[in-house]
Design a protein around this motif. Structure first.
Motif: not given
Lengths: 143, 133
Positions: A50, A53-54, A56-57, A59-61, A63-67, A70, A143, B59, B86, B125, B129
């Motif tokens: 749990a 998940t902070l 994960l959030v 990371w996603l936010v 990536a969606a905000t700016s380079d 990120f 990878v 990104a 969760m 998000a 994306l």
């Protein structure tokens, strides 16, 4: 006594002294066994995931905000603390994953013999180690 | 038919018919926790593979990956099911360890609120994306 349910917990010691009986499984009194230890691990890893998940959030936010945002996440995750956290997350994930499947098997009505419980518990621990090592091996080498 | 021993049942007949027990919601919580866990088995495996795919990417590359409808769908499914699972799990933990009724209610509501906000942030998000890049 604030709660009437507490009346159920009143007991006496062998010398007759009244005591508040422990609620099972009382961690300070019960001897740790693979059954109880794995059960509490399932809960601890669930709580740890749990917290995970902070990340994960974030990371996603990011990536969606700016380079720049990120790049900050990437930088933090690439420190040794970040790698340690990710490794801990992998252990918690695979443990909770395997122990969760064990629970689903029980829910389906199988594996309640004590010998089966011990075998499946050991299998969950072994699978956690194998999957964690495999995940990082593939991550680092392939990878 | 053998004569059953006399029993005093202190639950109302309505409560017995409803069969919801002390949890007040019957087995709904338990079932939802199991159903979400079953869904999380394949979604988790997919997500691990997705992390390999995205390791070291910037990104913009991640936005490109998320813009694929299948990836966006599975990522949103993972987010919805993960946060639902969760919230159900954390609620049980809170209910087990907090015995004061008001504190317990407050902490459960706070946890549900934080979980919902995290889920919404993650969904927004992913949608940004996927659609804008």
């Amino acid at each position: 006594m604030k709660d009437v349910r507490e009346a159920l917990f009143v007991g006496t010691t062998t010398s007759g002294k009244p005591v508040r009986r422990p609620i099972s499984p009382h961690l300070q009194i019960y001897k740790p066994q693979i059954t109880s230890v794995l059960s509490i691990f399932h809960r601890i890893t669930g709580c740890a995931l749990a917290v995970g998940t902070l990340v994960l959030v974030w990371w996603l936010v990011a990536a969606a905000t700016s380079d720049v945002a990120f790049a900050t996440v990437s930088m933090v995750l690439h420190t040794w603390v970040g790698h340690l956290a990710l490794f801990g997350w992998t252990v918690a994930l695979w443990y909770h994953f395997c122990a969760g499947i064990r629970h689903l098997v029980w829910d389906a009505g199988y594996g309640y013999e004590l010998s089966s419980v011990h075998t499946s518990g050991a299998a969950v621990l072994a699978a956690t180690v194998v999957l964690t090592v495999l995940t990082w091996f593939i991550g680092i080498i392939v990878v | 038919m053998s004569k059953s021993p006399k029993q005093t049942i202190m639950r109302s007949t309505l409560s017995q018919v409803r069969g919801s027990g002390s949890a007040k919601s019957g087995t709904a919580h338990w079932w939802a926790e199991r159903a979400t866990s079953v869904a999380l088995v394949p979604l988790t495996l997919w997500f691990i593979l997705a992390i390999y795919r995205m390791a070291g990417l910037g990104a913009a590359d991640i936005a490109h990956w998320v813009s694929h409808p299948v990836n966006a769908t599975l990522l949103l499914a993972l987010i919805l099911v993960t946060f639902h699972h969760m919230a159900l799990g954390l609620q049980v933990v809170i209910e087990d360890y907090i015995h004061n009724d008001r504190t317990r209610l407050g902490v459960v509501l706070l946890m549900k609120g934080v979980t919902a906000l995290l889920a919404i942030a993650a969904i927004i998000a992913v949608l940004k994306l996927a659609v804008i890049g």
